[in-house]
Design an enzyme around this catalytic site. Structure first.
Site: not given
Lengths: 502, 502
Positions: A381, A357, A326
């Protein structure tokens, strides 16, 4: 206008008192950027911080939602580079940069240029459903942006709207991969009970699998991501959770050179527990992958050695589980390498690297082996936002042109040198200076002292972050130079003195 | 340039053949908008759709990710209003609008204006951590946008990046509320075992609570949201799930006037099962709330009556659980009311209403009772994106100025009238025309026929969506007029004829 603002606090005190924290607090001409608009020379504080305007706006906002997390209302149009202007016209040296999320500070002129291009404006008002109706520039745009800075060996990438969604979908990709390995094919044959049972949230279609995470970790707050987050109870209390295994993350002692043996033992212990958990969970909810931060950021800026990460990676290979790294907070050059995990010199890259970020868009890289091929398995979407890719394209050009990766490395060394001097000036209070590049932190010891110092520093016009129980963290943008670092250290020294006196 | 493109297909055939599907296919001058840039008069198809450029770009994209879900590559800069231009310069009447997510079609001139304001550009390049460092215009901006269209009685609102995150965080808010009711205070006293156990993903801190959802529902694809999604196995297979209860959603028979008694019985049955589940789950994982769409969209455009929704709401009040209404796809005027649930005339609003897509920003409204007050309980770095709020502000002005809510209602009636004529022209194939406003659908019966008709319609230059097993769904933007509706119906009629012949 900003450049005319006067400095409300005095600098250089530490230097005079503490025998030059830095080699020089004056010029670092290598890192002057021709392109950057002129930023203020120093902070300028007019009111108590937060001031009356922020307080009024907090009251206003409290009518429609809890505003307890608001630190400051800002005047972004007036802010510039490393300097944030708040709603009370205080000009603050911003060493936190919107929770570590702005790569080039405020109102960077190159980014403003991008706002005025037809491509960015079209992306803004014609936001596509990017996985179903992408713009014809999509593959070229990914090529110019995300692929340009892909971790070694990870040629697959997908965009997402935010860090939590990036981690949630990374988990899904890892579950797909794990089940494909088990079955030999991506999906079970038609008629398999998996199709019907998954619709009822039951195995075998919704299998009992897990993601291993670490004590002190932070990976987001949606329900899947939150099951791997363990930094503060306030994030988790009252929210149902997946029962997934949690391993300890090393807690190193500083200074590192004094605690080599203890720290090595601590890392060995943590590695052993992690592998034991993978073994133990095999009958309960097999671990399909683990997720780990290169530096545990929200949890308290906890570091581990390259040796630890290399051995952890080997463990995942041995156990046949995926290694998700991560890099939401550590990515994008701040550590002096593009991705923080590059510091660890692992033989093979992580299987998945997630980002958000400072990368402006969320998303994740993954290996060919992790890749799935059937449509709509990872889908939503918007699938991110192409405007962010246009801004990222320009950001990468600026980072490259202005040598900002190198600058982050050098500025970081300078900053951490300064923090270490503070430890000498304030023994028993300042401790454990650590960092990679400008991604840095220091512990301020003593009941409640950290919060007082943090607040006092803000009154001097320097905005920093906090994390864990006793840590101040610094997350400046990539325009942060040794000159800014000196201002930070100088004011921090003074803030500690003030708090000691009070 | 676009307005000069010639029409590649013939219109008005249905009208001549089928005795005027609509009252008039020519002028609906009430709905001409002075402000809108000129859009094409009709679709224009130059290649097979998808064409060679889309196919090449799919191949290109396949190198970096699965591109199986890509329908078309688009040229958004050339698109206008209701017309999407694809990468092969085909001009398509777009009745799907980026999976129902564009309110004002392509390149609306008013939105382009917003892109050039200092406020929007500042929001774009200085993206704030909105819950910690909001811009000083934040409360005013929320006041001018989200609060202007808040559902009756819901004065609290929070922004999020996308629909999945909106639902995930709505769940969290409902869990907070449920536990607060149980305890009498928002958080347990310090020292309570909840603080320690939640960090290990265990009760009592991570309590065994659940969200009731419905068969056929779609609420997103992150792990929490996915546990309430039950529309297609491909979304769920191989992903671990919370074991949460699932109730049937009514499956009404059409035409409604012929099946009144059966449909009422079906709704009564579904209500009974839902309440039974709430009762049964009390010992296992108490239901804190339910989530439901006003129209089950992805699942197959399934409707239920106002009576059903009113009774379901009463059930939640009786049981002390929250009613979350997912208006991600149904919100923003398309149904002829601002929020689709307004059609149901419930005595009290839902407790929580989630939104995204056409609202441009994600987020959710909630009642004072649901509100929590302690900071950082619902939080993430970005908390949405203020650029979207600036675009929403302008969108609301356009919707109001151009009477687009009323237009959606009237156009929808006209469109559904046309679809009903198709049922008469194609008995046994076209069936179950239904909708609220332009949020409409028709079933195309017969093994594989729906997909053939959908593809054939696309060759005629009309882009529609599909959902469920046999449904075509229409999700035009708010600029869709009866003239566009006639074009859609006319081409759909021809597409069905073509497929019947083949």
């Amino acid at each position: 206008m900003l450049s005319k603002m006067s400095c409300g606090v005095k600098f250089g005190d530490v230097l005079r008192r503490g025998k030059a924290i830095s080699q020089s607090a004056t010029k670092h001409s290598r890192f002057q950027h021709a392109s950057a608009a002129v930023e203020p020379n120093a902070p300028s504080v007019k009111t108590e911080v937060p001031g009356p305007n922020t307080k009024n706006l907090i009251q206003e906002t409290s009518k429609i939602q809890s505003a307890q997390a608001v630190a400051l209302f800002c005047d972004f149009e007036k802010s510039q580079g490393n300097y944030l202007v708040d709603a009370d016209e205080n000009v603050l040296l911003d060493c936190f940069q919107q929770i570590s999320s702005l790569p080039l500070g405020y109102n960077h002129p190159d980014l403003l240029e991008t706002c005025n291009t037809a491509a960015a404006q079209s992306a803004m008002i014609n936001r596509p459903a990017m996985a179903m109706f992408p713009n014809r520039d999509f593959p070229a745009l990914i090529d110019k942006t995300l692929l340009k800075v892909a971790p070694r060996g990870l040629g697959q990438v997908i965009t997402m709207a935010c860090g939590s969604c990036s981690n949630e979908n990374a988990f899904k990709s890892v579950f797909f991969w794990y089940m494909k390995k088990k079955r030999g094919v991506e999906l079970p044959p038609l008629g398999d009970p998996a199709y019907e049972s998954c619709m009822r949230n039951q195995p075998p279609g919704a299998p009992k699998l897990s993601i291993l995470s670490f004590e002190g970790a932070f990976h987001g707050r949606t329900l899947g991501a939150l099951s791997t987050t363990h930094s503060k109870p306030i994030h988790k209390i009252d929210v149902p959770s997946f029962d997934w295994p949690i391993a300890p993350f090393p807690r190193l002692k500083y200074p590192l050179e004094e605690f080599e043996r203890e720290n090595a033992a601590e890392e060995a212990r943590c590695l052993e527990v992690a592998e034991d958990l993978v073994e133990q969970w095999k009958t309960k909810a097999p671990v399909a992958g683990l997720i780990i931060e290169p530096v545990q950021a929200e949890g308290g800026d906890f570091h581990a050695s390259g040796d630890y990460f290399r051995k952890l990676k080997k463990m995942t290979e041995r156990q046949g589980i995926a290694f998700i790294c991560d890099e939401v907070q550590t990515g994008m050059a701040v550590t002096g390498r593009w991705w923080a995990h590059e510091h660890f010199e692992m033989e093979k890259s992580p299987d998945v690297v997630t980002f958000a970020k400072k990368m402006l868009t969320g998303g994740y890289y993954f290996s060919d082996e992790i890749r799935w091929d059937i449509g709509y398995r990872v889908f939503n979407t918007w699938m991110g936002d192409p405007v962010k890719l246009h801004l990222l394209e320009k950001t990468l050009k600026v980072v490259n042109r202005d040598n900002l990766v190198e600058q982050a490395g050098k500025t970081g060394k300078h900053l951490i040198g300064g923090l270490k001097q503070l430890e000498k000036l304030h023994p028993g209070v300042a401790n454990g200076s650590r960092g990679l590049g400008t991604f840095s932190a220091i512990d301020i010891l003593g009941e409640g002292i950290r919060d007082k110092v943090h607040k006092q520093l803000l009154q001097k016009g320097v905005l920093a972050g906090v994390c864990g129980a006793a840590t101040m963290r610094f997350r400046p943008c990539l325009l942060f130079t040794p000159t800014h670092a000196d201002m930070l250290v100088d004011n921090l020294d003074q803030a500690i003195r003030d708090v000691k006196k009070s």
